[in-house]
Design a protein around this motif. Structure first.
Motif, PDB file in Angstrom:
ATOM      1  N   ASP A  35       0.857  -1.181   0.000  1.00  0.00           N
ATOM      2  CA  ASP A  35       0.000   0.000   0.000  1.00  0.00           C
ATOM      3  C   ASP A  35       0.894   1.232   0.000  1.00  0.00           C
ATOM      4  O   ASP A  35       1.551   1.536   0.991  1.00  0.00           O
ATOM      5  CB  ASP A  35      -0.917   0.000   1.228  1.00  0.00           C
ATOM      6  N   SER A  36       0.910   1.947  -1.103  1.00  0.00           N
ATOM      7  CA  SER A  36       1.900   3.012  -1.304  1.00  0.00           C
ATOM      8  C   SER A  36       1.725   4.205  -0.376  1.00  0.00           C
ATOM      9  O   SER A  36       2.617   5.051  -0.289  1.00  0.00           O
ATOM     10  CB  SER A  36       1.856   3.504  -2.758  1.00  0.00           C
ATOM     11  N   ARG A  37       0.609   4.307   0.336  1.00  0.00           N
ATOM     12  CA  ARG A  37       0.425   5.420   1.263  1.00  0.00           C
ATOM     13  C   ARG A  37       0.616   4.991   2.716  1.00  0.00           C
ATOM     14  O   ARG A  37       0.893   5.825   3.569  1.00  0.00           O
ATOM     15  CB  ARG A  37      -0.955   6.064   1.063  1.00  0.00           C
ATOM     16  N   GLN A  38       0.472   3.724   3.002  1.00  0.00           N
ATOM     17  CA  GLN A  38       0.722   3.244   4.363  1.00  0.00           C
ATOM     18  C   GLN A  38       2.220   3.222   4.678  1.00  0.00           C
ATOM     19  O   GLN A  38       2.610   3.018   5.826  1.00  0.00           O
ATOM     20  CB  GLN A  38       0.113   1.859   4.578  1.00  0.00           C
ATOM     21  N   PHE A  39       3.059   3.480   3.681  1.00  0.00           N
ATOM     22  CA  PHE A  39       4.497   3.592   3.912  1.00  0.00           C
ATOM     23  C   PHE A  39       4.822   4.770   4.844  1.00  0.00           C
ATOM     24  O   PHE A  39       5.792   4.734   5.583  1.00  0.00           O
ATOM     25  CB  PHE A  39       5.253   3.848   2.602  1.00  0.00           C
ATOM     26  N   PHE A  40       4.000   5.824   4.789  1.00  0.00           N
ATOM     27  CA  PHE A  40       4.380   7.097   5.385  1.00  0.00           C
ATOM     28  C   PHE A  40       3.852   7.247   6.810  1.00  0.00           C
ATOM     29  O   PHE A  40       2.639   7.217   7.045  1.00  0.00           O
ATOM     30  CB  PHE A  40       3.904   8.244   4.501  1.00  0.00           C
ATOM     31  N   LYS A  41       4.771   7.462   7.739  1.00  0.00           N
ATOM     32  CA  LYS A  41       4.427   7.461   9.167  1.00  0.00           C
ATOM     33  C   LYS A  41       3.547   8.631   9.574  1.00  0.00           C
ATOM     34  O   LYS A  41       2.847   8.562  10.578  1.00  0.00           O
ATOM     35  CB  LYS A  41       5.703   7.436  10.012  1.00  0.00           C
ATOM     36  N   GLU A  42       3.543   9.716   8.790  1.00  0.00           N
ATOM     37  CA  GLU A  42       2.687  10.850   9.128  1.00  0.00           C
ATOM     38  C   GLU A  42       1.234  10.645   8.665  1.00  0.00           C
ATOM     39  O   GLU A  42       0.357  11.436   8.997  1.00  0.00           O
ATOM     40  CB  GLU A  42       3.215  12.139   8.487  1.00  0.00           C
ATOM     41  N   ALA A  56       0.212  -6.777  15.529  1.00  0.00           N
ATOM     42  CA  ALA A  56       0.783  -7.748  16.462  1.00  0.00           C
ATOM     43  C   ALA A  56       0.447  -9.187  16.072  1.00  0.00           C
ATOM     44  O   ALA A  56       1.144 -10.120  16.481  1.00  0.00           O
ATOM     45  CB  ALA A  56       0.284  -7.467  17.874  1.00  0.00           C
ATOM     46  N   ALA A  57      -0.608  -9.358  15.275  1.00  0.00           N
ATOM     47  CA  ALA A  57      -1.047 -10.711  14.913  1.00  0.00           C
ATOM     48  C   ALA A  57      -0.098 -11.394  13.935  1.00  0.00           C
ATOM     49  O   ALA A  57      -0.010 -12.622  13.891  1.00  0.00           O
ATOM     50  CB  ALA A  57      -2.458 -10.655  14.310  1.00  0.00           C
ATOM     51  N   ALA A  58       0.625 -10.609  13.155  1.00  0.00           N
ATOM     52  CA  ALA A  58       1.584 -11.166  12.180  1.00  0.00           C
ATOM     53  C   ALA A  58       2.648 -10.112  11.909  1.00  0.00           C
ATOM     54  O   ALA A  58       2.385  -8.912  11.986  1.00  0.00           O
ATOM     55  CB  ALA A  58       0.882 -11.555  10.881  1.00  0.00           C
ATOM     56  N   GLN A  59       3.850 -10.551  11.562  1.00  0.00           N
ATOM     57  CA  GLN A  59       4.939  -9.621  11.258  1.00  0.00           C
ATOM     58  C   GLN A  59       4.635  -8.883   9.957  1.00  0.00           C
ATOM     59  O   GLN A  59       4.382  -9.506   8.929  1.00  0.00           O
ATOM     60  CB  GLN A  59       6.258 -10.381  11.124  1.00  0.00           C
ATOM     61  N   HIS A  60       4.615  -7.546  10.015  1.00  0.00           N
ATOM     62  CA  HIS A  60       4.367  -6.718   8.838  1.00  0.00           C
ATOM     63  C   HIS A  60       5.640  -5.976   8.439  1.00  0.00           C
ATOM     64  O   HIS A  60       6.409  -5.547   9.293  1.00  0.00           O
ATOM     65  CB  HIS A  60       3.282  -5.676   9.132  1.00  0.00           C
ATOM     66  N   TYR A  61       5.806  -5.791   7.140  1.00  0.00           N
ATOM     67  CA  TYR A  61       6.922  -5.002   6.613  1.00  0.00           C
ATOM     68  C   TYR A  61       6.377  -3.927   5.664  1.00  0.00           C
ATOM     69  O   TYR A  61       5.338  -4.091   5.051  1.00  0.00           O
ATOM     70  CB  TYR A  61       7.913  -5.887   5.855  1.00  0.00           C
ATOM     71  N   PHE A  62       7.107  -2.827   5.570  1.00  0.00           N
ATOM     72  CA  PHE A  62       6.757  -1.687   4.715  1.00  0.00           C
ATOM     73  C   PHE A  62       5.486  -0.981   5.208  1.00  0.00           C
ATOM     74  O   PHE A  62       4.661  -0.545   4.415  1.00  0.00           O
ATOM     75  CB  PHE A  62       6.622  -2.105   3.244  1.00  0.00           C
ATOM     76  N   ILE A  63       5.368  -0.879   6.520  1.00  0.00           N
ATOM     77  CA  ILE A  63       4.288  -0.110   7.140  1.00  0.00           C
ATOM     78  C   ILE A  63       4.922   1.019   7.949  1.00  0.00           C
ATOM     79  O   ILE A  63       5.750   0.771   8.822  1.00  0.00           O
ATOM     80  CB  ILE A  63       3.433  -0.983   8.083  1.00  0.00           C
ATOM     81  N   GLN A  64       4.569   2.275   7.621  1.00  0.00           N
ATOM     82  CA  GLN A  64       5.021   3.428   8.394  1.00  0.00           C
ATOM     83  C   GLN A  64       6.551   3.492   8.532  1.00  0.00           C
ATOM     84  O   GLN A  64       7.069   3.884   9.577  1.00  0.00           O
ATOM     85  CB  GLN A  64       4.383   3.375   9.796  1.00  0.00           C
TER      86      GLN A  64
END
Length: 303
Positions: A35-42, A56-64
């Protein structure tokens, strides 16, 4: 057996996050966000970033993991994601990819077309043109520079217009001339699972999600980003409409109705994009996980 990437796609608000987590838990594996917008922490609220319990339910990458101030392209994402996937496949047989950004999903599953590097000031100039003259100027410029791509592109998406134009202006060649070149082969299998529902239900869920975002503090989030409103990352539904409210161009009720309308249009474009793929396993938004797993197994055994 070849490693397998299960790609979960579909329109916004249809339940991709839930299915991705269910699959990750079932296969005891990790999730790659496309998701190209969930990359951004703001941009947490307006992009429907997974909740703390979901993360917490599963390891996520490329989030925030990036700031809106960072220069981060789909090419950057492809390179980083493929390296990470190869690393994760050392300990997992299956990984899950999830996202509604079709170009970013394709970057991982199929590879990108190869484009030459162009001077960054070209993009800066086009962004300025967008800010001062509006999207219609970019549309007319693309029609002149690359009439073939003009007929195919989503003319309401400034990111696509600017990307095509910077290649046209930076190389002197049409953007379309660089498409459909030989792409990098992936050394893993891809199974795509698409979630679908009746259009009325999708639209109802979109309306509910927008209301929930507002209740969760979307106005405050957008207000904090007002100084950065011209950045590419913020030319995004839910943000650009509320910028107009904060700049006193629109009333709040109208801005909210525009968010809902533009999100519905975005969902329609997402479905059109994902329906182009012939090998997608389509499942209902409320389909039982066991039934979905059977379809995945059946698809795998057919190959």
């Amino acid at each position: 057996m070849k490693k397998t990437l299960i790609s979960v796609v579909g329109p916004t608000a249809i339940g991709k996050t839930k299915l991705a987590i269910d699959l990750a838990v079932k296969y005891n594996t990790a999730i790659i966000s496309a998701d190209s917008r969930q990359f951004f922490k703001e941009m947490k609220i307006g992009t429907a970033v997974p909740t703390s319990s979901e993360l917490a339910a599963a390891q996520h990458y490329f989030i925030q993991h990036k700031s809106v101030l960072d220069a981060y392209s789909v090419g950057d994402f492809e390179r980083e994601a493929v390296v990470l996937i190869e690393k994760l496949f050392l300990k997992h047989q299956i990984l899950v990819l999830v996202g509604g950004s079709g170009l970013y999903v394709n970057a991982v599953t199929k590879g990108l077309d190869n484009f030459p590097e162009v001077a960054p000031d070209i993009r800066a100039s086009l962004n300025q043109k967008l800010a001062t003259e509006g999207i219609s100027t970019l549309q007319e410029l693309l029609k002149k520079e690359d009439p073939s791509y003009f007929e195919k592109v989503d003319l309401q998406n400034p990111h696509r217009l600017i990307r095509a134009l910077e290649i046209c202006l930076g190389t002197g060649k049409p953007y379309s001339s660089f498409l459909a070149q030989t792409k990098s082969k992936r050394n893993f299998n891809v199974i795509t699972v698409g979630i679908e529902a009746d259009r009325e239900l999708i639209y109802d869920r979109i309306n509910q999600r927008v209301d929930m975002m507002l209740a969760n503090g979307l106005l405050e989030e957008v207000k904090s980003l007002l100084p950065y409103k011209d950045l590419n990352a913020l030319q995004t539904v839910g943000y650009k409409e509320l910028f107009k409210y904060f700049e006193a161009e629109w009333e709040l009720d109208f801005a909210i109705s525009e968010i809902k309308k533009n999100t519905r249009r975005f969902a329609k474009r997402q479905l059109t994009w994902f329906k182009k793929s012939k090998n997608t396993i389509w499942v209902k938004h409320n389909e039982n996980l066991d039934e979905i797993l059977k379809k995945i197994d059946h698809h795998t055994n057919e190959k």
